[in-house]
Design a protein around this motif. Structure first.
Motif, mmCIF file in Angstrom:
data_model
loop_
_atom_site.group_PDB
_atom_site.id
_atom_site.type_symbol
_atom_site.label_atom_id
_atom_site.label_comp_id
_atom_site.label_asym_id
_atom_site.label_seq_id
_atom_site.Cartn_x
_atom_site.Cartn_y
_atom_site.Cartn_z
ATOM 1 N N SER A 43 0.822 -1.193 0.000
ATOM 2 C CA SER A 43 0.000 0.000 0.000
ATOM 3 C C SER A 43 0.866 1.256 0.000
ATOM 4 O O SER A 43 2.095 1.188 0.004
ATOM 5 N N LEU A 44 0.196 2.401 -0.019
ATOM 6 C CA LEU A 44 0.907 3.665 0.028
ATOM 7 C C LEU A 44 1.189 4.037 1.483
ATOM 8 O O LEU A 44 0.294 4.004 2.324
ATOM 9 N N PHE A 91 8.353 3.476 -5.546
ATOM 10 C CA PHE A 91 7.403 4.291 -6.309
ATOM 11 C C PHE A 91 6.968 5.427 -5.389
ATOM 12 O O PHE A 91 6.459 5.161 -4.291
ATOM 13 N N ILE A 93 4.641 8.838 -4.857
ATOM 14 C CA ILE A 93 3.437 9.491 -5.386
ATOM 15 C C ILE A 93 3.090 10.693 -4.531
ATOM 16 O O ILE A 93 3.164 10.621 -3.301
ATOM 17 N N TYR A 108 -8.687 13.598 -2.749
ATOM 18 C CA TYR A 108 -7.495 14.305 -3.172
ATOM 19 C C TYR A 108 -7.087 13.824 -4.564
ATOM 20 O O TYR A 108 -7.401 12.707 -4.978
ATOM 21 N N PHE A 110 -4.207 12.751 -7.172
ATOM 22 C CA PHE A 110 -2.873 12.157 -7.118
ATOM 23 C C PHE A 110 -2.114 12.383 -8.408
ATOM 24 O O PHE A 110 -2.694 12.425 -9.494
ATOM 25 N N GLY A 111 -0.798 12.520 -8.266
ATOM 26 C CA GLY A 111 0.064 12.508 -9.424
ATOM 27 C C GLY A 111 0.173 11.090 -9.962
ATOM 28 O O GLY A 111 -0.317 10.134 -9.336
ATOM 29 N N SER A 112 0.817 10.948 -11.086
ATOM 30 C CA SER A 112 0.924 9.632 -11.724
ATOM 31 C C SER A 112 2.082 8.810 -11.168
ATOM 32 O O SER A 112 2.249 7.662 -11.540
ATOM 33 N N GLY A 113 2.859 9.404 -10.267
ATOM 34 C CA GLY A 113 3.903 8.642 -9.595
ATOM 35 C C GLY A 113 5.253 8.709 -10.299
ATOM 36 O O GLY A 113 5.350 8.983 -11.489
ATOM 37 N N ARG A 115 8.787 6.346 -10.519
ATOM 38 C CA ARG A 115 9.480 5.115 -10.144
ATOM 39 C C ARG A 115 10.970 5.398 -10.090
ATOM 40 O O ARG A 115 11.580 5.725 -11.107
ATOM 41 N N TYR B 35 -10.023 4.282 -3.728
ATOM 42 C CA TYR B 35 -9.207 4.560 -4.894
ATOM 43 C C TYR B 35 -8.910 3.265 -5.636
ATOM 44 O O TYR B 35 -8.904 2.186 -5.058
ATOM 45 N N GLN B 37 -6.024 1.549 -8.385
ATOM 46 C CA GLN B 37 -4.687 1.681 -8.940
ATOM 47 C C GLN B 37 -4.421 0.522 -9.877
ATOM 48 O O GLN B 37 -4.447 -0.637 -9.458
ATOM 49 N N GLY B 40 1.363 -0.413 -11.103
ATOM 50 C CA GLY B 40 2.459 0.516 -11.293
ATOM 51 C C GLY B 40 2.069 1.907 -11.748
ATOM 52 O O GLY B 40 2.925 2.649 -12.224
ATOM 53 N N ARG B 41 0.794 2.242 -11.601
ATOM 54 C CA ARG B 41 0.333 3.560 -12.062
ATOM 55 C C ARG B 41 -0.141 4.402 -10.896
ATOM 56 O O ARG B 41 -0.129 3.986 -9.742
ATOM 57 N N GLY B 42 -0.600 5.600 -11.229
ATOM 58 C CA GLY B 42 -1.137 6.485 -10.208
ATOM 59 C C GLY B 42 -2.508 6.033 -9.739
ATOM 60 O O GLY B 42 -3.047 5.035 -10.212
ATOM 61 N N LEU B 43 -3.036 6.803 -8.792
ATOM 62 C CA LEU B 43 -4.330 6.435 -8.207
ATOM 63 C C LEU B 43 -5.468 7.204 -8.853
ATOM 64 O O LEU B 43 -5.329 8.374 -9.191
ATOM 65 N N HIS B 45 -9.357 8.364 -8.046
ATOM 66 C CA HIS B 45 -10.365 8.482 -7.005
ATOM 67 C C HIS B 45 -11.684 7.911 -7.503
ATOM 68 O O HIS B 45 -12.161 8.248 -8.598
ATOM 69 N N PHE B 88 -7.945 0.539 -2.936
ATOM 70 C CA PHE B 88 -7.516 0.971 -1.617
ATOM 71 C C PHE B 88 -8.587 1.847 -0.982
ATOM 72 O O PHE B 88 -9.163 2.708 -1.644
ATOM 73 N N PHE B 100 -3.816 5.270 3.985
ATOM 74 C CA PHE B 100 -4.320 4.187 3.151
ATOM 75 C C PHE B 100 -4.356 2.852 3.870
ATOM 76 O O PHE B 100 -3.504 2.545 4.710
ATOM 77 N N GLY B 101 -5.336 2.061 3.492
ATOM 78 C CA GLY B 101 -5.392 0.674 3.927
ATOM 79 C C GLY B 101 -4.461 -0.176 3.078
ATOM 80 O O GLY B 101 -3.810 0.311 2.156
ATOM 81 N N ALA B 102 -4.413 -1.439 3.397
ATOM 82 C CA ALA B 102 -3.455 -2.342 2.753
ATOM 83 C C ALA B 102 -3.826 -2.666 1.312
ATOM 84 O O ALA B 102 -2.976 -3.052 0.512
ATOM 85 N N GLY B 103 -5.087 -2.531 0.964
ATOM 86 C CA GLY B 103 -5.494 -2.748 -0.419
ATOM 87 C C GLY B 103 -5.981 -4.154 -0.715
ATOM 88 O O GLY B 103 -5.611 -5.119 -0.035
ATOM 89 N N ARG B 105 -6.343 -6.706 -4.067
ATOM 90 C CA ARG B 105 -6.024 -6.913 -5.477
ATOM 91 C C ARG B 105 -7.156 -7.714 -6.100
ATOM 92 O O ARG B 105 -7.378 -8.877 -5.745
#
Lengths: 119, 110
Positions: A43-44, A91, A93, A108, A110-113, A115, B35, B37, B40-43, B45, B88, B100-103, B105
């Protein structure tokens, strides 16, 4: 809608060098921005809260001298990873708070992150 | 710091089925968000529910919030292969911090 631009999207750097990541709010003023770190399949993790014109507030366990955050304007926050090491590879973000959008039910933005790979 | 847990950690379903994900948190909140994801990308909402709301809908998404149990659920109805992603929950309390929570998949098989 609110847009947050983050770059670079990826970066490879040598161990010992510093890397700067930028986070810009394009069409709104972000008084507060947040920086997160995410390891693969995890997670984040919130690293720090960045308020325009003041020092960032770091979460417990995050080295503020290692991860320098600057929020010099209402539309730009930067994260600099200093003296990067392979364990800093992750990563990263950013997110930005838009109070106007928040009041009408949006989260909120978010940016695209970015790596980061440190070799 | 992590706010709480999500379950299941991973979920695999057939296209057309419903997917339910749960989230628990630990502290008082102003609102809770979900959210998405892609790898490997952004989040992105999905939906925000305030602490004084109990249920909210958006398209195929239904979110519930039980502040007495400090838990929330996200239901995706009639799932599609394109819904495959990590989901998430995130809570915002005092100081505007979003944790954030753990998510979960989610994998939707075509």
């Amino acid at each position: 809608g609110a847009v947050v631009s983050q770059h670079p999207s990826w970066v490879i750097c040598k161990s010992g060098t510093s890397v700067k990541i930028e986070c810009r709010s394009l069409d709104f003023q972000a008084t507060t921005m947040f920086w997160y770190r995410q390891f693969p399949k995890q997670s984040l993790m919130l690293m720090a809260t960045s308020n325009e014109g003041s020092k960032a507030t770091y979460e417990q366990g995050v080295e503020k001298d290692k991860f320098l955050i600057n929020h010099a304007s209402l539309t730009l926050s930067t994260l600099t990873v200093t003296s990067a090491h392979p364990e800093d590879s992750s990563f990263y973000i950013c997110s930005a708070r838009d109070p106007d959008r928040e009041s009408i039910g949006y989260g909120y933005t978010f940016g695209s992150g970015t790596r980061l790979t440190v070799v | 710091s992590q706010q709480g847990e999500e379950d299941p950690q991973a979920l695999s379903i057939q296209e057309g089925e419903n997917a339910t994900m749960n989230c628990s948190y630990k502290t008082s909140i102003n609102n809770l968000q979900w959210y998405r994801q892609n790898s490997g990308r952004g989040l992105v909402h999905l939906i925000l529910i305030r602490s004084n709301e109990r249920e909210k809908h958006s398209g195929r998404l239904r979110v519930t919030l039980d502040t007495s149990k400090k838990s929330s659920s996200l239901l995706i109805t009639a799932s599609r292969a394109a819904d495959t992603a990590s989901y998430f929950c995130a809570t915002t309390g005092g100081g505007f911090k979003t944790i954030f929570g753990a998510g979960t998949r989610l994998f939707v098989k075509a």
